[in-house]
Design an enzyme around this catalytic site. Structure first.
Site, PDB file in Angstrom:
ATOM      1  N   GLN A  37    -107.818   9.547  -0.601  1.00  0.00           N
ATOM      2  CA  GLN A  37    -108.620  10.170  -1.653  1.00  0.00           C
ATOM      3  C   GLN A  37    -110.107  10.123  -1.318  1.00  0.00           C
ATOM      4  O   GLN A  37    -110.545   9.373  -0.444  1.00  0.00           O
ATOM      5  CB  GLN A  37    -108.360   9.457  -2.982  1.00  0.00           C
ATOM      6  N   GLN A  68    -109.587  -2.811 -18.905  1.00  0.00           N
ATOM      7  CA  GLN A  68    -108.950  -3.917 -18.166  1.00  0.00           C
ATOM      8  C   GLN A  68    -108.279  -4.902 -19.114  1.00  0.00           C
ATOM      9  O   GLN A  68    -107.139  -5.324 -18.892  1.00  0.00           O
ATOM     10  CB  GLN A  68    -109.992  -4.663 -17.304  1.00  0.00           C
ATOM     11  N   ASP A  92    -109.756  -2.015  -7.749  1.00  0.00           N
ATOM     12  CA  ASP A  92    -111.102  -2.498  -8.074  1.00  0.00           C
ATOM     13  C   ASP A  92    -111.096  -3.967  -8.485  1.00  0.00           C
ATOM     14  O   ASP A  92    -112.142  -4.611  -8.532  1.00  0.00           O
ATOM     15  CB  ASP A  92    -111.740  -1.645  -9.168  1.00  0.00           C
ATOM     16  N   ASP A 161    -101.860   0.262 -12.858  1.00  0.00           N
ATOM     17  CA  ASP A 161    -103.235   0.714 -13.062  1.00  0.00           C
ATOM     18  C   ASP A 161    -103.486   1.865 -12.101  1.00  0.00           C
ATOM     19  O   ASP A 161    -103.960   1.666 -10.983  1.00  0.00           O
ATOM     20  CB  ASP A 161    -104.207  -0.434 -12.819  1.00  0.00           C
ATOM     21  N   SER A 163    -104.631   6.103 -11.191  1.00  0.00           N
ATOM     22  CA  SER A 163    -105.501   7.212 -11.562  1.00  0.00           C
ATOM     23  C   SER A 163    -104.667   8.223 -12.353  1.00  0.00           C
ATOM     24  O   SER A 163    -103.521   7.965 -12.708  1.00  0.00           O
ATOM     25  CB  SER A 163    -106.131   7.840 -10.314  1.00  0.00           C
ATOM     26  N   TYR A 229    -114.134   7.647 -20.468  1.00  0.00           N
ATOM     27  CA  TYR A 229    -112.901   8.361 -20.140  1.00  0.00           C
ATOM     28  C   TYR A 229    -112.831   9.642 -20.976  1.00  0.00           C
ATOM     29  O   TYR A 229    -113.425   9.702 -22.063  1.00  0.00           O
ATOM     30  CB  TYR A 229    -111.674   7.492 -20.412  1.00  0.00           C
TER      31      TYR A 229
END
Length: 292
Positions: A37, A68, A92, A161, A163, A229
């Protein structure tokens, strides 16, 4: 009418046509095309550092904690004893950081496919990447699908978690993925997956929840607020192998002092309960009235 300005990052996506969220940028800290990506790290004016994957905002320093804490503690506090946790994605480090705080968690296995995300997070997002080096965490670089095929009946909780359901993460929203997760869980195990926003993609939420229902005895959809978001919130798809699980009533609660000691800024027992209270149009569409 053209309000787009130089020096701003704007997120465009076919998942939310006609809608854009923009962040004013002070500096481009990192830019590369990894094996999987496009990866971008920005220093923004008001939201701190931001991680962008394939043109979509993954997290910002200012509001990442709500996502999170939500994706970690909603499933962890729905399980009576979540000792062994698997995280798929989460390069991350933010989810691992939060999962490690739960006192019952003894072991965290994390599988992230893109090593470039891990490297960028460690260099530019240390406030999140600290989770990757927690002593509870065993980190693997590889394919989460393949990992779960080789690890049956091992985990109490699996957190995905990912995308958005476009490009490399699309397979993580399919029926086969939910069925695979169910085989990697111990008896009574629980899963929680990034589930998108019903305001922009109710059809995708419906379809993903149906896939979850095909593999789990009890399912639900819940939301938390994340200002950067799309539509200002994100949803989670949850499933349990135990038909008696009541997602909207946490089995583990913490005092205010305990939450302070864990540096919890978003999650609480009240927030947990509220996450499952949905607007009527979503509730009716997902047909989950009385199914929590």
């Amino acid at each position: 009418m053209d309000a787009l300005k130089k020096g701003w990052f704007s997120e465009f996506s076919e998942l939310w046509p006609g809608y854009v969220l923009s962040l004013e940028v002070e500096e481009v800290l990192h830019e590369e095309k990894s094996k999987y990506q496009d990866l971008l790290v920005l220093q923004t004016k008001t939201y701190g550092r931001a991680l962008i994957l394939d043109g979509a905002i993954q997290c910002t320093e200012r509001d990442e904690f709500s996502y999170q804490e939500g994706i970690a503690f909603l499933p962890l506090c729905s399980h009576p004893n979540p000792e062994n946790v698997l995280i798929i994605g989460g390069g991350d480090g933010g989810v691992a950081r939060e999962v490690a705080k739960h006192p019952n968690v003894k072991s965290i296995t994390q599988v992230e496919i893109d090593e470039s995300v891990l490297s960028a997070a460690r260099k530019y997002l240390p406030f999140m990447a600290v989770g990757l080096d927690n002593p509870k965490v065993k980190l693997y670089v590889g394919d989460g699908f393949q990992f779960m095929k080789n690890h049956k009946n091992e985990f109490d909780v699996i957190i995905t978690d990912s995308s958005d359901p476009i490009g490399p993460a699309e397979c993580l929203f399919e029926e086969s993925y939910f069925k695979l997760m169910s085989t990697a869980l111990r008896s009574g195990g629980i899963i929680c997956s990034q589930g998108g926003t019903a305001w922009a993609n109710l059809d995708i939420v419906e379809r993903t929840l149906q896939h979850c229902r095909s593999a789990f005895a009890k399912t639900s959809y819940c939301v938390v607020a994340v200002p950067t978001y799309p539509t200002g919130q994100i949803g989670f798809i949850m499933g349990s192998l135990n038909p008696e699980t009541n997602f909207n009533e946490p089995v583990k609660t913490f005092t205010d002092n305990q939450l302070d000691d864990m540096n919890m800024r978003y999650y609480s027992a009240d927030v947990h309960r509220a996450a499952f209270v949905l607007p009527r149009f979503i509730e009716k569409s997902l047909k989950i009235c009385g199914n929590n």
